[in-house]
Structures are given as C-alpha cells and as structure tokens.
Design a protein around this motif. Sequence first.
Motif, PDB file in Angstrom:
ATOM      1  N   LEU A  21       0.832  -1.206   0.000  1.00  0.00           N
ATOM      2  CA  LEU A  21       0.000   0.000   0.000  1.00  0.00           C
ATOM      3  C   LEU A  21       0.867   1.257   0.000  1.00  0.00           C
ATOM      4  O   LEU A  21       0.576   2.225  -0.702  1.00  0.00           O
ATOM      5  CB  LEU A  21      -0.924   0.013   1.215  1.00  0.00           C
ATOM      6  CG  LEU A  21      -2.098  -0.960   1.159  1.00  0.00           C
ATOM      7  CD1 LEU A  21      -2.822  -0.987   2.496  1.00  0.00           C
ATOM      8  CD2 LEU A  21      -3.054  -0.590   0.059  1.00  0.00           C
ATOM      9  N   ALA A  22       1.955   1.244   0.770  1.00  0.00           N
ATOM     10  CA  ALA A  22       2.856   2.402   0.814  1.00  0.00           C
ATOM     11  C   ALA A  22       3.498   2.630  -0.549  1.00  0.00           C
ATOM     12  O   ALA A  22       3.609   3.773  -1.008  1.00  0.00           O
ATOM     13  CB  ALA A  22       3.923   2.192   1.882  1.00  0.00           C
ATOM     14  N   ASN A  23       3.909   1.540  -1.210  1.00  0.00           N
ATOM     15  CA  ASN A  23       4.507   1.665  -2.547  1.00  0.00           C
ATOM     16  C   ASN A  23       3.508   2.238  -3.538  1.00  0.00           C
ATOM     17  O   ASN A  23       3.853   3.102  -4.357  1.00  0.00           O
ATOM     18  CB  ASN A  23       5.008   0.310  -3.045  1.00  0.00           C
ATOM     19  CG  ASN A  23       6.222  -0.160  -2.286  1.00  0.00           C
ATOM     20  OD1 ASN A  23       6.869   0.618  -1.590  1.00  0.00           O
ATOM     21  ND2 ASN A  23       6.532  -1.436  -2.385  1.00  0.00           N
ATOM     22  N   GLN A  24       2.264   1.767  -3.494  1.00  0.00           N
ATOM     23  CA  GLN A  24       1.256   2.272  -4.422  1.00  0.00           C
ATOM     24  C   GLN A  24       0.975   3.745  -4.149  1.00  0.00           C
ATOM     25  O   GLN A  24       0.848   4.547  -5.080  1.00  0.00           O
ATOM     26  CB  GLN A  24      -0.041   1.480  -4.320  1.00  0.00           C
ATOM     27  CG  GLN A  24      -1.034   1.947  -5.364  1.00  0.00           C
ATOM     28  CD  GLN A  24      -2.464   1.630  -5.015  1.00  0.00           C
ATOM     29  OE1 GLN A  24      -2.827   1.619  -3.854  1.00  0.00           O
ATOM     30  NE2 GLN A  24      -3.266   1.390  -6.013  1.00  0.00           N
ATOM     31  N   GLN A  25       0.913   4.122  -2.878  1.00  0.00           N
ATOM     32  CA  GLN A  25       0.643   5.511  -2.512  1.00  0.00           C
ATOM     33  C   GLN A  25       1.771   6.411  -3.016  1.00  0.00           C
ATOM     34  O   GLN A  25       1.519   7.492  -3.548  1.00  0.00           O
ATOM     35  CB  GLN A  25       0.510   5.605  -0.995  1.00  0.00           C
ATOM     36  CG  GLN A  25      -0.391   6.702  -0.527  1.00  0.00           C
ATOM     37  CD  GLN A  25      -0.705   6.562   0.962  1.00  0.00           C
ATOM     38  OE1 GLN A  25       0.013   5.904   1.705  1.00  0.00           O
ATOM     39  NE2 GLN A  25      -1.768   7.184   1.382  1.00  0.00           N
ATOM     40  N   GLU A  26       3.020   5.964  -2.867  1.00  0.00           N
ATOM     41  CA  GLU A  26       4.175   6.736  -3.330  1.00  0.00           C
ATOM     42  C   GLU A  26       4.158   6.880  -4.855  1.00  0.00           C
ATOM     43  O   GLU A  26       4.418   7.963  -5.383  1.00  0.00           O
ATOM     44  CB  GLU A  26       5.467   6.030  -2.885  1.00  0.00           C
ATOM     45  CG  GLU A  26       6.705   6.866  -3.003  1.00  0.00           C
ATOM     46  CD  GLU A  26       6.683   8.093  -2.112  1.00  0.00           C
ATOM     47  OE1 GLU A  26       7.179   9.143  -2.563  1.00  0.00           O
ATOM     48  OE2 GLU A  26       6.169   8.016  -0.985  1.00  0.00           O
ATOM     49  N   THR A  27       3.806   5.816  -5.547  1.00  0.00           N
ATOM     50  CA  THR A  27       3.727   5.868  -7.013  1.00  0.00           C
ATOM     51  C   THR A  27       2.644   6.838  -7.458  1.00  0.00           C
ATOM     52  O   THR A  27       2.860   7.658  -8.359  1.00  0.00           O
ATOM     53  CB  THR A  27       3.421   4.455  -7.573  1.00  0.00           C
ATOM     54  OG1 THR A  27       4.419   3.558  -7.108  1.00  0.00           O
ATOM     55  CG2 THR A  27       3.403   4.455  -9.080  1.00  0.00           C
ATOM     56  N   MET A  28       1.464   6.765  -6.812  1.00  0.00           N
ATOM     57  CA  MET A  28       0.376   7.669  -7.167  1.00  0.00           C
ATOM     58  C   MET A  28       0.760   9.117  -6.893  1.00  0.00           C
ATOM     59  O   MET A  28       0.418  10.021  -7.654  1.00  0.00           O
ATOM     60  CB  MET A  28      -0.894   7.289  -6.401  1.00  0.00           C
ATOM     61  CG  MET A  28      -1.530   6.006  -6.899  1.00  0.00           C
ATOM     62  SD  MET A  28      -2.905   5.443  -5.885  1.00  0.00           S
ATOM     63  CE  MET A  28      -4.018   6.804  -5.971  1.00  0.00           C
ATOM     64  N   LYS A  29       1.513   9.348  -5.801  1.00  0.00           N
ATOM     65  CA  LYS A  29       1.961  10.685  -5.441  1.00  0.00           C
ATOM     66  C   LYS A  29       2.888  11.245  -6.521  1.00  0.00           C
ATOM     67  O   LYS A  29       2.742  12.398  -6.940  1.00  0.00           O
ATOM     68  CB  LYS A  29       2.696  10.587  -4.104  1.00  0.00           C
ATOM     69  CG  LYS A  29       2.941  11.876  -3.391  1.00  0.00           C
ATOM     70  CD  LYS A  29       3.524  11.522  -2.030  1.00  0.00           C
ATOM     71  CE  LYS A  29       4.016  12.685  -1.271  1.00  0.00           C
ATOM     72  NZ  LYS A  29       4.613  12.275  -0.007  1.00  0.00           N
ATOM     73  N   ARG A  30       3.839  10.418  -6.982  1.00  0.00           N
ATOM     74  CA  ARG A  30       4.759  10.850  -8.042  1.00  0.00           C
ATOM     75  C   ARG A  30       4.019  11.159  -9.329  1.00  0.00           C
ATOM     76  O   ARG A  30       4.265  12.187  -9.977  1.00  0.00           O
ATOM     77  CB  ARG A  30       5.809   9.763  -8.306  1.00  0.00           C
ATOM     78  CG  ARG A  30       7.049   9.897  -7.461  1.00  0.00           C
ATOM     79  CD  ARG A  30       8.173   9.038  -8.014  1.00  0.00           C
ATOM     80  NE  ARG A  30       7.802   7.646  -8.212  1.00  0.00           N
ATOM     81  CZ  ARG A  30       7.894   6.716  -7.303  1.00  0.00           C
ATOM     82  NH1 ARG A  30       8.347   6.997  -6.114  1.00  0.00           N
ATOM     83  NH2 ARG A  30       7.542   5.479  -7.574  1.00  0.00           N
ATOM     84  N   GLU A  31       3.095  10.262  -9.721  1.00  0.00           N
ATOM     85  CA  GLU A  31       2.330  10.473 -10.957  1.00  0.00           C
ATOM     86  C   GLU A  31       1.486  11.739 -10.873  1.00  0.00           C
ATOM     87  O   GLU A  31       1.387  12.495 -11.835  1.00  0.00           O
ATOM     88  CB  GLU A  31       1.436   9.270 -11.242  1.00  0.00           C
ATOM     89  CG  GLU A  31       2.207   8.029 -11.654  1.00  0.00           C
ATOM     90  CD  GLU A  31       1.325   6.800 -11.734  1.00  0.00           C
ATOM     91  OE1 GLU A  31       0.113   6.883 -11.418  1.00  0.00           O
ATOM     92  OE2 GLU A  31       1.847   5.740 -12.113  1.00  0.00           O
TER      93      GLU A  31
END
Length: 139
Positions: A98-108
């Motif tokens: 979940l943390a990885n997905q949140q970080e990816t969404m934040k970057r995008e």
Amino acid sequence: MQISVSSALTVFHDGQFWVGLAEHVEDGRHGAARIVFGAEPSDEEILQLVTSKWAKLAFFGHDSTEASRPAKNPKRRAREAAKALKRPAMSPKAQQALANQQETMKRESAQARSQRRADEAEARFEQRKLKRKQKHRGH
C-alpha cells in the motif's frame, strides 16, 4: 504444473472509516488492495464486492512469498484460524504494498500537476502573444 492461489479479505475500522484489505497470493507473489467502505459494510455489500468486483481490484506490490499450505488436520486448521484472528489486520507485506502504491500515485500526480501548470502557462503566453498581435494590426 500447479499454481497455488490464496485470497483473503479483512474488514476493520481504522479510526475513521471501515476499510477492507484484500490480500492475494498467486504463485508465490503477494498483492494487496485497499477498499474504503465508509460506513460499516453489511454482509450483502461484502458478498457483492467479493462476487462482482473482486476481479477488478488492482493488486500491486508483487513480491515473492511462501504461501502457507492449508493443513489437513482440523485441529491444526482451528489453531491457525485462531492465530490469524489474533494477528494485526494488515500484514507487513500488505502495508508495504500500500505504501509503494501511494508513493507511485503521489509521483504520478506531481508529474501531471507539473505538466498541467506548464500547459496553462504556455496557453497564457499564447493568449498574450495573440492579444499583442491584434493590438498592433492597425486600424
């Protein structure tokens, strides 16, 4: 060749909302998805989620893990179930996914926001250029 698939849905209250954590282990890869219900979901809502929306869930953070094989001994299965109920609602791998997905969404999101700002600035510049040109066209 045999592929092992295991899925679990845990519903818990995170202090503000009712949240569902769907964990999926397939062929040694671990994925998780977070579903925010808001109000406490009824059994019918959970059943509908599992039957009609489960395939549409975005599982992510695929890391290799060893899936536990179900025991044939019913007493052992009961002990494992009791142990699973005592464990925290989110596994560390699910939290990491979940943390990885949140970080990816934040970057995008940051990239999209930056691009949108650049496009708006370019449009404003073009508008000023056009206005300047119209002023100096002559009467």
